[in-house]
Scaffold this motif. Structure first.
Motif, PDB file in Angstrom:
ATOM      1  N   ARG A  50       0.828  -1.198   0.000  1.00 51.78           N
ATOM      2  CA  ARG A  50       0.000   0.000   0.000  1.00 51.78           C
ATOM      3  C   ARG A  50       0.872   1.261   0.000  1.00 51.78           C
ATOM      4  N   PRO A  51       0.305   2.407  -0.413  1.00 53.25           N
ATOM      5  CA  PRO A  51       1.099   3.644  -0.501  1.00 53.25           C
ATOM      6  C   PRO A  51       1.827   4.014   0.788  1.00 53.25           C
ATOM      7  N   PHE A  52       1.173   3.774   1.938  1.00 54.94           N
ATOM      8  CA  PHE A  52       1.806   4.076   3.220  1.00 54.94           C
ATOM      9  C   PHE A  52       2.195   2.753   3.883  1.00 54.94           C
ATOM     10  N   ASN A  53       3.227   2.139   3.335  1.00 57.38           N
ATOM     11  CA  ASN A  53       3.667   0.829   3.817  1.00 57.38           C
ATOM     12  C   ASN A  53       4.603   1.020   5.010  1.00 57.38           C
ATOM     13  N   LEU A  54       4.052   0.835   6.200  1.00 56.81           N
ATOM     14  CA  LEU A  54       4.837   0.871   7.434  1.00 56.81           C
ATOM     15  C   LEU A  54       5.018  -0.542   7.997  1.00 56.81           C
ATOM     16  N   ALA A  55       4.788  -1.535   7.151  1.00 58.84           N
ATOM     17  CA  ALA A  55       4.914  -2.924   7.586  1.00 58.84           C
ATOM     18  C   ALA A  55       6.298  -3.493   7.302  1.00 58.84           C
ATOM     19  N   GLU A  56       6.952  -3.016   6.247  1.00 63.83           N
ATOM     20  CA  GLU A  56       8.253  -3.559   5.869  1.00 63.83           C
ATOM     21  C   GLU A  56       9.321  -3.184   6.889  1.00 63.83           C
ATOM     22  N   SER A  57      10.259  -4.098   7.100  1.00 67.09           N
ATOM     23  CA  SER A  57      11.317  -3.870   8.093  1.00 67.09           C
ATOM     24  C   SER A  57      12.666  -3.591   7.452  1.00 67.09           C
ATOM     25  N   THR A  58      12.693  -3.395   6.138  1.00 67.75           N
ATOM     26  CA  THR A  58      13.952  -3.150   5.447  1.00 67.75           C
ATOM     27  C   THR A  58      14.231  -1.658   5.343  1.00 67.75           C
ATOM     28  N   SER A  59      15.468  -1.326   4.971  1.00 70.72           N
ATOM     29  CA  SER A  59      15.749   0.006   4.474  1.00 70.72           C
ATOM     30  C   SER A  59      15.139   0.113   3.081  1.00 70.72           C
ATOM     31  N   GLN A  60      15.242   1.289   2.462  1.00 72.07           N
ATOM     32  CA  GLN A  60      14.711   1.444   1.117  1.00 72.07           C
ATOM     33  C   GLN A  60      15.401   0.473   0.161  1.00 72.07           C
ATOM     34  N   ASP A  61      14.631  -0.035  -0.797  1.00 74.30           N
ATOM     35  CA  ASP A  61      15.174  -1.006  -1.736  1.00 74.30           C
ATOM     36  C   ASP A  61      16.293  -0.395  -2.568  1.00 74.30           C
ATOM     37  N   VAL A 243      26.237 -20.135  16.314  1.00 72.88           N
ATOM     38  CA  VAL A 243      26.019 -20.045  14.873  1.00 72.88           C
ATOM     39  C   VAL A 243      25.282 -18.739  14.635  1.00 72.88           C
ATOM     40  N   THR A 244      25.791 -17.906  13.734  1.00 73.16           N
ATOM     41  CA  THR A 244      25.077 -16.667  13.416  1.00 73.16           C
ATOM     42  C   THR A 244      24.504 -16.756  12.008  1.00 73.16           C
ATOM     43  N   GLY A 245      23.474 -15.961  11.771  1.00 71.08           N
ATOM     44  CA  GLY A 245      22.878 -15.863  10.443  1.00 71.08           C
ATOM     45  C   GLY A 245      22.608 -14.417  10.098  1.00 71.08           C
ATOM     46  N   SER A 246      22.719 -14.094   8.830  1.00 72.25           N
ATOM     47  CA  SER A 246      22.400 -12.752   8.378  1.00 72.25           C
ATOM     48  C   SER A 246      22.216 -12.789   6.865  1.00 72.25           C
ATOM     49  N   SER A 247      22.037 -11.594   6.266  1.00 76.03           N
ATOM     50  CA  SER A 247      21.812 -11.510   4.826  1.00 76.03           C
ATOM     51  C   SER A 247      22.044 -10.088   4.364  1.00 76.03           C
ATOM     52  N   VAL A 248      21.942  -9.877   3.050  1.00 78.34           N
ATOM     53  CA  VAL A 248      22.030  -8.532   2.484  1.00 78.34           C
ATOM     54  C   VAL A 248      20.651  -7.878   2.396  1.00 78.34           C
ATOM     55  N   SER A 249      19.637  -8.504   2.982  1.00 80.43           N
ATOM     56  CA  SER A 249      18.254  -8.068   2.771  1.00 80.43           C
ATOM     57  C   SER A 249      17.892  -6.784   3.485  1.00 80.43           C
ATOM     58  N   LYS A 250      18.262  -6.632   4.748  1.00 79.85           N
ATOM     59  CA  LYS A 250      17.681  -5.587   5.587  1.00 79.85           C
ATOM     60  C   LYS A 250      18.494  -4.303   5.596  1.00 79.85           C
ATOM     61  N   ALA A 251      19.658  -4.313   6.227  1.00 82.28           N
ATOM     62  CA  ALA A 251      20.447  -3.085   6.327  1.00 82.28           C
ATOM     63  C   ALA A 251      20.853  -2.567   4.955  1.00 82.28           C
ATOM     64  N   ARG A 308      22.105   7.438   8.003  1.00 81.06           N
ATOM     65  CA  ARG A 308      21.655   8.810   8.225  1.00 81.06           C
ATOM     66  C   ARG A 308      20.146   8.919   8.009  1.00 81.06           C
ATOM     67  N   LEU A 309      19.651   8.259   6.968  1.00 78.26           N
ATOM     68  CA  LEU A 309      18.213   8.266   6.723  1.00 78.26           C
ATOM     69  C   LEU A 309      17.465   7.609   7.879  1.00 78.26           C
ATOM     70  N   LEU A 310      18.003   6.507   8.385  1.00 80.88           N
ATOM     71  CA  LEU A 310      17.360   5.829   9.510  1.00 80.88           C
ATOM     72  C   LEU A 310      17.335   6.713  10.746  1.00 80.88           C
ATOM     73  N   ALA A 311      18.421   7.426  10.989  1.00 79.34           N
ATOM     74  CA  ALA A 311      18.472   8.305  12.160  1.00 79.34           C
ATOM     75  C   ALA A 311      17.408   9.394  12.056  1.00 79.34           C
ATOM     76  N   GLY A 312      17.267   9.989  10.875  1.00 82.89           N
ATOM     77  CA  GLY A 312      16.247  11.003  10.689  1.00 82.89           C
ATOM     78  C   GLY A 312      14.845  10.449  10.824  1.00 82.89           C
ATOM     79  N   ALA A 313      14.629   9.261  10.262  1.00 78.17           N
ATOM     80  CA  ALA A 313      13.305   8.634  10.334  1.00 78.17           C
ATOM     81  C   ALA A 313      12.960   8.262  11.769  1.00 78.17           C
ATOM     82  N   LEU A 314      13.946   7.749  12.507  1.00 77.28           N
ATOM     83  CA  LEU A 314      13.697   7.378  13.899  1.00 77.28           C
ATOM     84  C   LEU A 314      13.350   8.609  14.728  1.00 77.28           C
ATOM     85  N   GLN A 315      14.001   9.733  14.461  1.00 76.59           N
ATOM     86  CA  GLN A 315      13.683  10.958  15.196  1.00 76.59           C
ATOM     87  C   GLN A 315      12.272  11.429  14.871  1.00 76.59           C
TER      88      GLN A 315
END
Length: 408
Positions: A50-61, A243-251, A308-315
């Motif tokens: 939806r236009p106001f998608n606040l459900a995704e947990s990623t940074s911008q694509d 054992v750790t896990g991660s990906s290039v998906s989120k940050a 920097r974008l995340l810091a501004g958005a969090l504020q």
């Protein structure tokens, strides 16, 4: 022991469907679900935007053009599209190893962290074994265990305690049958981190009560920090039982590459996981892994502006939460582009909570229900990094309007 709950994988999943079903509508009836993996409405995030998608947990694509502009990809047209290796491309594993502080041979690449979760559950646990899982959590963290036939002992963390890891209740759930303990730092959905001291205490409890168990730590959001804040060191090199896990998906904003990894110190387990991967997906995509290696090689070039974008958005979100404090509560995240908010019980009764979810489409809004993660639908995950900065304020204003309508 009230916060420790057993979940069995032998068909007794009605309670899981009830706990995880979303209050939004779905074309799939969860009550009739017969899959080996529990049905979870989080799958709707792949189909609805939806236009106001606040459900995704990623940074911008990240765009393909931005990725191809990184140095070192000038000759990618010559890449041969044959099979990759089951362990993963060496160039990619070296980049991951450098970021995690482990040797490259400790790294196995996977199709996102989700495949790593499943392979680990499938290979580490056998019939009669148990896994201990801290919740709320990313749904595949639980559902991969259940799909692999593992008995899950759930330790519920509470909103009231800020979703801090409850070491006492985890210790109560550890037994000689425990083969895997699963946590995340930062957590999904809350963005709350687990300290090194707490991980060391947890390892001590495991040594006494579950000496054969491994500790899995999902670090998917580790590098998604705010502004100039330091990135927390990976837990990968702390102890061979981790054992750790991660990906290039989120940050890094590249979930479409479907490239993740596990760090595994034990050579025998690495071999078993590599064989398991070969028997399920054979290998990763050589194109995806080549692009992911370049992305990780130049991670700071990509991450710095995103932080920097995340810091501004969090504020901006913090200011909004302060203005809405009479109607909502929130837990400020410590990492990631996500956090948990809760509708205040003294303002929203159960009927108003239901109205809230039903009204979101009318305001072009999308949120992630707490039920997806093992919480109540009074809680929701809000992603503040996915929308462009110019649209976040409008989305939060639409959320205020939804609160107005639900409380009326």
């Amino acid at each position: 022991m009230a916060a420790v709950q057993e979940s069995l994988s032998d068909g007794r999943q009605a309670s899981l469907r009830e706990a995880f079903s979303s209050s939004s509508s779905s074309s799939t009836s969860s009550s009739a679900w017969r899959g080996r993996f529990p049905y979870n409405e989080i799958i709707s995030l792949l189909d609805v935007n939806r236009p106001f998608n606040l459900a995704e947990s990623t940074s911008q694509d990240l765009s393909l053009g931005e990725l191809l502009d990184l140095p070192g990809l000038e000759s990618i047209r010559d890449l041969k599209l044959g099979y990759g290796t089951s362990a993963g491309a060496l160039a990619l594993r070296r980049e991951i190893a450098e970021a995690c502080g482990v040797p490259a041979e400790h790294v196995i690449t996977t199709q996102g962290t989700a495949l790593g979760l499943f392979l680990l559950a499938f290979e580490v646990c056998r019939a009669g074994d148990e896994a201990v899982l801290a919740t709320p959590c990313f749904p595949p963290s639980r559902d991969c265990l259940l799909g692999a036939g593992v008995t899950v002992r759930e330790v519920k963390l509470s909103f009231e305690s800020g979703y801090r890891l409850d070491l006492g209740r985890i210790e109560e759930s550890l037994t000689s049958k425990t083969k895997l303990v699963s946590i995340a730092s930062p957590q999904n959905p809350s963005g709350v981190r687990t300290s090194r001291a707490d991980v060391e205490k947890l390892l001590g409890s495991m040594a006494r009560l579950s000496p054969a168990a491994l500790l899995f730590i999902d670090e998917t959001y580790r590098e998604a920090t705010y502004g100039d804040g330091a990135v927390v060191e990976s837990f990968a090199s702390l102890d061979p039982r981790i054992v750790t896990g991660s990906s290039v998906s989120k940050a890094l904003g590249a979930p479409g590459l479907r490239t993740g990894w596990l760090t595994v110190a034990d050579a025998d387990l690495r071999s078993r996981l590599t064989i398991a991967k070969m028997n399920t997906v054979i290998s990763g995509s050589v194109l995806d892994e080549t692009l992911a290696a370049a992305l990780l090689r130049h991670r700071e070039r990509v991450l710095v502006p995103r932080r920097r974008l995340l810091a501004g958005a969090l504020q901006e979100l913090s200011n909004w939460c302060r203005g809405e404090q009479e109607r909502i509560e929130w837990i400020r995240p410590e990492g990631g582009a996500l956090c948990c908010l809760r509708l205040r019980a003294d303002v929203f009764d159960d009927a108003a909570v239901s109205r809230f979810w039903q009204l979101l489409p009318d305001h072009d809004l999308q949120l992630a229900s707490g039920k997806w993660f093992g919480e109540s639908d009074r809680v929701f995950r809000l992603g503040f990094g996915y929308l462009p900065p110019a649209r976040l304020g409008a989305a939060l204003a639409a959320l205020s309007s939804s609160l107005d309508a639900a409380a009326a």
